[in-house]
Design a protein around this motif. Structure first.
Motif, PDB file in Angstrom:
ATOM      1  N   MET A  57       0.844  -1.169   0.000  1.00 21.77           N
ATOM      2  CA  MET A  57       0.000   0.000   0.000  1.00 21.77           C
ATOM      3  C   MET A  57       0.893   1.237   0.000  1.00 21.77           C
ATOM      4  SD  MET A  57      -3.036   1.031   2.688  1.00 21.77           S
ATOM      5  CE  MET A  57      -4.054  -0.354   2.274  1.00 21.77           C
ATOM      6  N   GLU A  58       0.534   2.198  -0.828  1.00 23.58           N
ATOM      7  CA  GLU A  58       1.305   3.433  -0.904  1.00 23.58           C
ATOM      8  C   GLU A  58       1.234   4.201   0.413  1.00 23.58           C
ATOM      9  OE1 GLU A  58      -0.182   5.767  -4.112  1.00 23.58           O
ATOM     10  OE2 GLU A  58       0.461   4.341  -5.637  1.00 23.58           O
ATOM     11  N   ARG A  59       2.235   5.029   0.623  1.00 24.68           N
ATOM     12  CA  ARG A  59       2.324   5.804   1.868  1.00 24.68           C
ATOM     13  C   ARG A  59       1.093   6.706   2.070  1.00 24.68           C
ATOM     14  NH1 ARG A  59       7.238   7.146   4.623  1.00 24.68           N
ATOM     15  NH2 ARG A  59       6.850   8.823   6.103  1.00 24.68           N
ATOM     16  N   LYS A  60       0.665   7.381   1.002  1.00 24.08           N
ATOM     17  CA  LYS A  60      -0.489   8.275   1.092  1.00 24.08           C
ATOM     18  C   LYS A  60      -1.761   7.487   1.421  1.00 24.08           C
ATOM     19  CE  LYS A  60      -2.739  12.031  -1.365  1.00 24.08           C
ATOM     20  NZ  LYS A  60      -2.737  12.867  -2.565  1.00 24.08           N
ATOM     21  N   ALA A  61      -1.938   6.344   0.777  1.00 21.69           N
ATOM     22  CA  ALA A  61      -3.105   5.495   1.042  1.00 21.69           C
ATOM     23  C   ALA A  61      -3.075   4.967   2.477  1.00 21.69           C
ATOM     24  CB  ALA A  61      -3.161   4.332   0.054  1.00 21.69           C
ATOM     25  N   ARG A  62      -1.894   4.645   2.974  1.00 15.50           N
ATOM     26  CA  ARG A  62      -1.758   4.174   4.362  1.00 15.50           C
ATOM     27  C   ARG A  62      -2.171   5.258   5.337  1.00 15.50           C
ATOM     28  NH1 ARG A  62      -2.584   0.604   7.795  1.00 15.50           N
ATOM     29  NH2 ARG A  62      -3.507   0.225   5.907  1.00 15.50           N
ATOM     30  N   ARG A  63      -1.743   6.502   5.067  1.00 18.13           N
ATOM     31  CA  ARG A  63      -2.110   7.629   5.925  1.00 18.13           C
ATOM     32  C   ARG A  63      -3.627   7.844   5.924  1.00 18.13           C
ATOM     33  NH1 ARG A  63       2.064  10.841   4.034  1.00 18.13           N
ATOM     34  NH2 ARG A  63       0.597  11.808   2.614  1.00 18.13           N
ATOM     35  N   ILE A  64      -4.222   7.813   4.744  1.00 13.73           N
ATOM     36  CA  ILE A  64      -5.679   7.976   4.626  1.00 13.73           C
ATOM     37  C   ILE A  64      -6.389   6.868   5.395  1.00 13.73           C
ATOM     38  CG2 ILE A  64      -7.613   7.848   2.998  1.00 13.73           C
ATOM     39  CD1 ILE A  64      -5.697   9.195   0.917  1.00 13.73           C
ATOM     40  N   THR A  65      -5.930   5.640   5.228  1.00  9.11           N
ATOM     41  CA  THR A  65      -6.537   4.495   5.917  1.00  9.11           C
ATOM     42  C   THR A  65      -6.424   4.633   7.426  1.00  9.11           C
ATOM     43  OG1 THR A  65      -6.062   3.060   4.040  1.00  9.11           O
ATOM     44  CG2 THR A  65      -6.481   1.982   6.140  1.00  9.11           C
ATOM     45  N   ASN A  66      -5.261   5.061   7.901  1.00  9.03           N
ATOM     46  CA  ASN A  66      -5.073   5.229   9.349  1.00  9.03           C
ATOM     47  C   ASN A  66      -6.047   6.257   9.916  1.00  9.03           C
ATOM     48  OD1 ASN A  66      -3.046   3.335   9.348  1.00  9.03           O
ATOM     49  ND2 ASN A  66      -1.390   4.820   9.375  1.00  9.03           N
ATOM     50  N   VAL A  67      -6.238   7.360   9.215  1.00  7.48           N
ATOM     51  CA  VAL A  67      -7.158   8.396   9.682  1.00  7.48           C
ATOM     52  C   VAL A  67      -8.580   7.846   9.726  1.00  7.48           C
ATOM     53  CG1 VAL A  67      -8.234  10.605   9.071  1.00  7.48           C
ATOM     54  CG2 VAL A  67      -5.744  10.355   8.963  1.00  7.48           C
ATOM     55  N   TYR A  68      -9.019   7.214   8.647  1.00  8.60           N
ATOM     56  CA  TYR A  68     -10.383   6.696   8.592  1.00  8.60           C
ATOM     57  C   TYR A  68     -10.589   5.541   9.578  1.00  8.60           C
ATOM     58  CZ  TYR A  68     -11.927   9.681   4.799  1.00  8.60           C
ATOM     59  OH  TYR A  68     -12.300  10.772   4.058  1.00  8.60           O
ATOM     60  N   TYR A  74      -9.746  -3.827   5.903  1.00  5.14           N
ATOM     61  CA  TYR A  74     -10.097  -4.771   4.834  1.00  5.14           C
ATOM     62  C   TYR A  74     -10.539  -4.012   3.590  1.00  5.14           C
ATOM     63  CZ  TYR A  74     -12.182  -8.819   2.532  1.00  5.14           C
ATOM     64  OH  TYR A  74     -12.492  -9.798   1.640  1.00  5.14           O
ATOM     65  N   LEU A  75     -11.432  -3.047   3.768  1.00  5.56           N
ATOM     66  CA  LEU A  75     -11.932  -2.256   2.650  1.00  5.56           C
ATOM     67  C   LEU A  75     -10.798  -1.508   1.968  1.00  5.56           C
ATOM     68  CD1 LEU A  75     -14.272  -1.048   0.994  1.00  5.56           C
ATOM     69  CD2 LEU A  75     -14.546   0.654   2.814  1.00  5.56           C
ATOM     70  N   SER A  76      -9.913  -0.937   2.751  1.00  2.05           N
ATOM     71  CA  SER A  76      -8.786  -0.194   2.195  1.00  2.05           C
ATOM     72  C   SER A  76      -7.854  -1.097   1.395  1.00  2.05           C
ATOM     73  CB  SER A  76      -8.022   0.485   3.325  1.00  2.05           C
ATOM     74  OG  SER A  76      -6.934   1.199   2.808  1.00  2.05           O
ATOM     75  N   ARG A  77      -7.560  -2.260   1.918  1.00  2.82           N
ATOM     76  CA  ARG A  77      -6.684  -3.198   1.191  1.00  2.82           C
ATOM     77  C   ARG A  77      -7.368  -3.716  -0.063  1.00  2.82           C
ATOM     78  NH1 ARG A  77      -3.225  -6.535   5.635  1.00  2.82           N
ATOM     79  NH2 ARG A  77      -2.665  -4.712   6.860  1.00  2.82           N
TER      80      ARG A  77
END
Length: 158
Positions: A1-12, A100-103
């Motif tokens: 997972m890209e760094r930006k996507a990981r950050r977004i996922t962590n926030v959500y 799960y949804l993010s991955r």
């Protein structure tokens, strides 16, 4: 997972967890707030990758979100009678579904020509039971604890 996507996922994931924790006393109340959070996550991840929301597989996304909400309700219902424990279980399942949804989205956005496998209610129940067991809350009631429902996917895939 890209760094930006990981950050977004962590926030959500954090927002979903706090929402689930706070709204736990109202049966099913957190789903009313967590479901829109998950739709917002999908849109945000797509926009972060420059993909139009009109090109997303909404039927599959809806299955993840709505089956996930139903599976969370089933998994959390057994813990509802114990208020504090129920709140933690609610938070854990909210985080598990958001991850799960993010991955799943990351897999789709990385390989749109070869989308990830469809989600089933059983695979989501196994995901939540595995997350609850990993957190040390409750007891294993059978049904396996593989987060991917034993679908045979490789490491890193939903």
């Amino acid at each position: 997972m890209e760094r930006k996507a990981r950050r977004i996922t962590n926030v959500y994931s954090g927002v979903a967890a706090v929402t689930a924790f706070v709204t736990q006393p109202i049966p099913g109340g957190d789903e009313l707030i967590v479901i829109p959070i998950h739709y917002a996550l999908v849109v945000r991840l797509a926009r972060a990758r420059g993909v139009s929301v009109f090109k997303l597989p909404w039927r599959s996304i809806q299955r993840v979100i709505w089956y996930g909400a139903a599976a969370r309700l089933v998994a959390n219902f057994s813990m509802f009678v114990v208020p504090f424990l129920g709140a933690f279980t609610n938070s854990i399942t909210a985080i598990a579904l958001t991850e799960y949804l993010s991955r799943w989205m990351d897999e789709f956005l990385s390989h749109p020509e070869q989308p990830p496998p469809e989600v089933t209610m059983e695979s989501l129940k196994a995901l939540f039971l595995g997350a609850i067991k990993k957190a040390g809350i409750g007891k294993d009631k059978g049904g396996g604890s593989k987060p991917n429902g034993g679908a045979g996917s490789t490491e890193g895939k939903p």
